[in-house]
Design a protein around this motif. Structure first.
Motif, PDB file in Angstrom:
ATOM      1  N   ASP A 169     -10.718  39.234  67.638  1.00 57.13           N
ATOM      2  CA  ASP A 169     -10.819  38.477  66.389  1.00 57.13           C
ATOM      3  C   ASP A 169      -9.228  37.915  66.001  1.00 57.13           C
ATOM      4  OD1 ASP A 169     -13.569  39.480  66.518  1.00 57.13           O
ATOM      5  OD2 ASP A 169     -12.861  41.354  65.363  1.00 57.13           O
ATOM      6  N   LEU A 170      -9.501  36.683  66.011  1.00 56.46           N
ATOM      7  CA  LEU A 170      -8.288  35.825  65.583  1.00 56.46           C
ATOM      8  C   LEU A 170      -7.911  35.934  64.231  1.00 56.46           C
ATOM      9  CD1 LEU A 170      -8.922  32.558  67.993  1.00 56.46           C
ATOM     10  CD2 LEU A 170      -7.707  34.893  68.697  1.00 56.46           C
ATOM     11  N   VAL A 171      -6.749  36.256  63.957  1.00 58.45           N
ATOM     12  CA  VAL A 171      -6.080  36.246  62.528  1.00 58.45           C
ATOM     13  C   VAL A 171      -6.163  34.869  61.836  1.00 58.45           C
ATOM     14  CG1 VAL A 171      -4.202  37.192  61.231  1.00 58.45           C
ATOM     15  CG2 VAL A 171      -5.167  38.637  63.079  1.00 58.45           C
ATOM     16  N   PRO A 172      -6.647  34.605  60.772  1.00 59.83           N
ATOM     17  CA  PRO A 172      -6.322  33.542  60.128  1.00 59.83           C
ATOM     18  C   PRO A 172      -4.821  33.150  59.902  1.00 59.83           C
ATOM     19  CG  PRO A 172      -8.382  34.714  59.140  1.00 59.83           C
ATOM     20  CD  PRO A 172      -7.712  35.729  60.105  1.00 59.83           C
ATOM     21  N   ILE A 173      -4.652  32.122  59.907  1.00 62.97           N
ATOM     22  CA  ILE A 173      -3.139  31.526  59.661  1.00 62.97           C
ATOM     23  C   ILE A 173      -2.390  32.275  58.371  1.00 62.97           C
ATOM     24  CG2 ILE A 173      -1.460  29.683  59.241  1.00 62.97           C
ATOM     25  CD1 ILE A 173      -1.890  30.068  62.266  1.00 62.97           C
ATOM     26  N   ASP A 174      -3.434  32.063  57.244  1.00 65.51           N
ATOM     27  CA  ASP A 174      -3.093  32.559  56.064  1.00 65.51           C
ATOM     28  C   ASP A 174      -3.144  34.198  56.021  1.00 65.51           C
ATOM     29  OD1 ASP A 174      -5.955  32.642  56.024  1.00 65.51           O
ATOM     30  OD2 ASP A 174      -5.793  31.615  54.155  1.00 65.51           O
ATOM     31  N   GLY A 175      -3.574  34.641  56.855  1.00 64.70           N
ATOM     32  CA  GLY A 175      -3.710  36.239  57.050  1.00 64.70           C
ATOM     33  C   GLY A 175      -2.746  36.848  57.868  1.00 64.70           C
ATOM     34  N   LEU A 176      -1.667  36.093  58.430  1.00 67.58           N
ATOM     35  CA  LEU A 176      -0.508  36.873  59.319  1.00 67.58           C
ATOM     36  C   LEU A 176       0.224  37.571  58.138  1.00 67.58           C
ATOM     37  CD1 LEU A 176       0.518  33.706  61.330  1.00 67.58           C
ATOM     38  CD2 LEU A 176      -0.852  35.607  62.129  1.00 67.58           C
ATOM     39  N   HIS A 177       0.514  38.642  58.505  1.00 69.52           N
ATOM     40  CA  HIS A 177       1.414  39.694  57.945  1.00 69.52           C
ATOM     41  C   HIS A 177       2.112  40.745  58.601  1.00 69.52           C
ATOM     42  CE1 HIS A 177      -2.313  41.813  58.349  1.00 69.52           C
ATOM     43  NE2 HIS A 177      -1.435  43.011  58.467  1.00 69.52           N
ATOM     44  N   ALA A 182      -2.624  43.695  46.975  1.00 71.23           N
ATOM     45  CA  ALA A 182      -3.897  44.569  46.990  1.00 71.23           C
ATOM     46  C   ALA A 182      -4.589  44.130  48.081  1.00 71.23           C
ATOM     47  CB  ALA A 182      -4.648  44.696  45.625  1.00 71.23           C
ATOM     48  N   LEU A 183      -4.642  44.971  49.045  1.00 76.88           N
ATOM     49  CA  LEU A 183      -5.166  44.640  50.344  1.00 76.88           C
ATOM     50  C   LEU A 183      -6.850  45.082  50.454  1.00 76.88           C
ATOM     51  CD1 LEU A 183      -4.127  43.585  53.223  1.00 76.88           C
ATOM     52  CD2 LEU A 183      -3.961  45.948  53.879  1.00 76.88           C
ATOM     53  N   ARG A 184      -7.409  44.319  51.187  1.00 77.91           N
ATOM     54  CA  ARG A 184      -9.015  44.505  51.182  1.00 77.91           C
ATOM     55  C   ARG A 184      -9.314  44.096  52.650  1.00 77.91           C
ATOM     56  NH1 ARG A 184      -8.888  39.761  48.530  1.00 77.91           N
ATOM     57  NH2 ARG A 184     -10.275  38.176  49.227  1.00 77.91           N
ATOM     58  N   ARG A 185     -10.496  44.612  53.173  1.00 75.12           N
ATOM     59  CA  ARG A 185     -11.023  44.244  54.436  1.00 75.12           C
ATOM     60  C   ARG A 185     -12.234  43.354  54.168  1.00 75.12           C
ATOM     61  NH1 ARG A 185     -11.537  49.047  59.042  1.00 75.12           N
ATOM     62  NH2 ARG A 185     -13.490  48.046  59.070  1.00 75.12           N
ATOM     63  N   GLU A 186     -12.110  42.324  54.791  1.00 72.83           N
ATOM     64  CA  GLU A 186     -13.389  41.293  54.586  1.00 72.83           C
ATOM     65  C   GLU A 186     -13.717  40.383  55.674  1.00 72.83           C
ATOM     66  OE1 GLU A 186     -13.338  37.320  52.096  1.00 72.83           O
ATOM     67  OE2 GLU A 186     -13.291  39.031  50.528  1.00 72.83           O
ATOM     68  N   ALA A 208     -11.408  40.861  58.768  1.00 67.34           N
ATOM     69  CA  ALA A 208      -9.884  40.332  58.606  1.00 67.34           C
ATOM     70  C   ALA A 208      -9.469  40.799  57.527  1.00 67.34           C
ATOM     71  CB  ALA A 208      -9.921  38.766  58.209  1.00 67.34           C
ATOM     72  N   TYR A 209      -8.075  41.105  57.281  1.00 70.03           N
ATOM     73  CA  TYR A 209      -7.528  41.432  56.176  1.00 70.03           C
ATOM     74  C   TYR A 209      -7.007  40.514  55.216  1.00 70.03           C
ATOM     75  CZ  TYR A 209      -6.713  45.794  58.698  1.00 70.03           C
ATOM     76  OH  TYR A 209      -6.905  46.936  59.310  1.00 70.03           O
ATOM     77  N   ARG A 210      -7.703  40.539  53.915  1.00 69.10           N
ATOM     78  CA  ARG A 210      -7.417  39.822  52.805  1.00 69.10           C
ATOM     79  C   ARG A 210      -6.498  40.320  51.564  1.00 69.10           C
ATOM     80  NH1 ARG A 210      -7.098  34.703  54.900  1.00 69.10           N
ATOM     81  NH2 ARG A 210      -9.043  34.040  55.770  1.00 69.10           N
ATOM     82  N   TRP A 211      -5.913  39.629  50.768  1.00 66.20           N
ATOM     83  CA  TRP A 211      -5.121  40.267  49.648  1.00 66.20           C
ATOM     84  C   TRP A 211      -4.794  39.504  48.441  1.00 66.20           C
ATOM     85  CZ3 TRP A 211      -2.698  39.361  54.699  1.00 66.20           C
ATOM     86  CH2 TRP A 211      -2.001  38.337  54.586  1.00 66.20           C
TER      87      TRP A 211
END
Length: 221
Positions: free
Chosen positions: A68-76, A201-205, A208-211
């Motif tokens: 599952d590729l990480v979205p560019i705006d999800g890199l962390h 504030a991190l969540r799974r969606e 992927a990880y979103r925040w």
């Protein structure tokens, strides 16, 4: 590259050669569920074109079953957790942020190199170097937390800076992925300059990880 970084990269790559299949990264860790968010300090990578180009090129070649590729705006880069948002009072967050802002005001921006690819059973990351700069920032954040709370969450030891570009999404065989990674290991790394660190504030969606950004600590020295 320091001897610690070289040793880690070598050991992990060697272990990956003997890994028969991936481990699904998306199992629920203790306390996590779909509607729950987690306060954590991360380094994020907005406005980092060199890194974005590198990740885009690598992910083009890593569009393989099981990843599952990480979205560019999800890199962390995960730094230091605090706790679930329904467990941590707003007053504590305000106090910890104030301590962190004061302690980080004199720290210089982080100049880091990301790469080469660095895989394990749950994903493919980029090696971050030098480690000691990231470790020092994490120690400062832990001191800020310790000024407010008697116990700082998460162990001080065992921290390994990395930025994941693909998570393992299914227990598929690793052989095709290993072959592709062998071609990508010599890809030149990307340099980044980090001038601030957010509390999120991190969540799974959707795998992927979103925040949501709660506060930002500048590195202004």
């Amino acid at each position: 590259m320091s001897s610690r970084e070289l040793a880690s990269l070598h050991e992990r790559w060697t272990a990956y050669q003997n890994l028969p299949e991936l481990t699904n990264h998306w199992y629920w860790r203790p306390g996590w569920r779909a509607d729950r968010h987690f306060y954590t300090w991360h380094l994020t990578f907005n406005n980092q074109p060199k890194l974005h180009q590198l990740v885009t090129e690598l992910q083009h070649d890593l569009a393989l079953p099981g990843l599952d590729l990480v979205p560019i705006d999800g890199l962390h880069l995960t730094m230091q957790g605090l706790g679930f948002t329904d467990d941590v009072p707003d007053t504590d967050i305000e106090a910890i942020v104030a301590e962190a802002q004061q302690r980080c005001a004199g720290l210089p921006p982080l100049e880091l190199s990301l790469g080469p690819v660095d895989p394990d059973a749950e994903g493919i990351g980029l090696l971050v170097r030098p480690w000691h700069r990231v470790e020092h920032l994490r120690a400062v954040i832990r001191d800020a937390i310790g000024a407010v709370w008697p116990i700082v969450p998460e162990p001080a030891q065992g921290f390994r800076p990395h930025v994941t570009i693909a998570y393992s999404g299914a227990p598929v065989p690793t052989e095709p992925i290993r072959a592709r990674l062998a071609e990508l290991r010599e890809h030149p790394p990307a340099s980044v300059t980090i001038r601030q660190m957010p509390l999120i504030a991190l969540r799974r969606e959707n795998r992927a990880y979103r925040w949501k950004t709660i506060a930002t600590v500048p590195l202004a020295g």
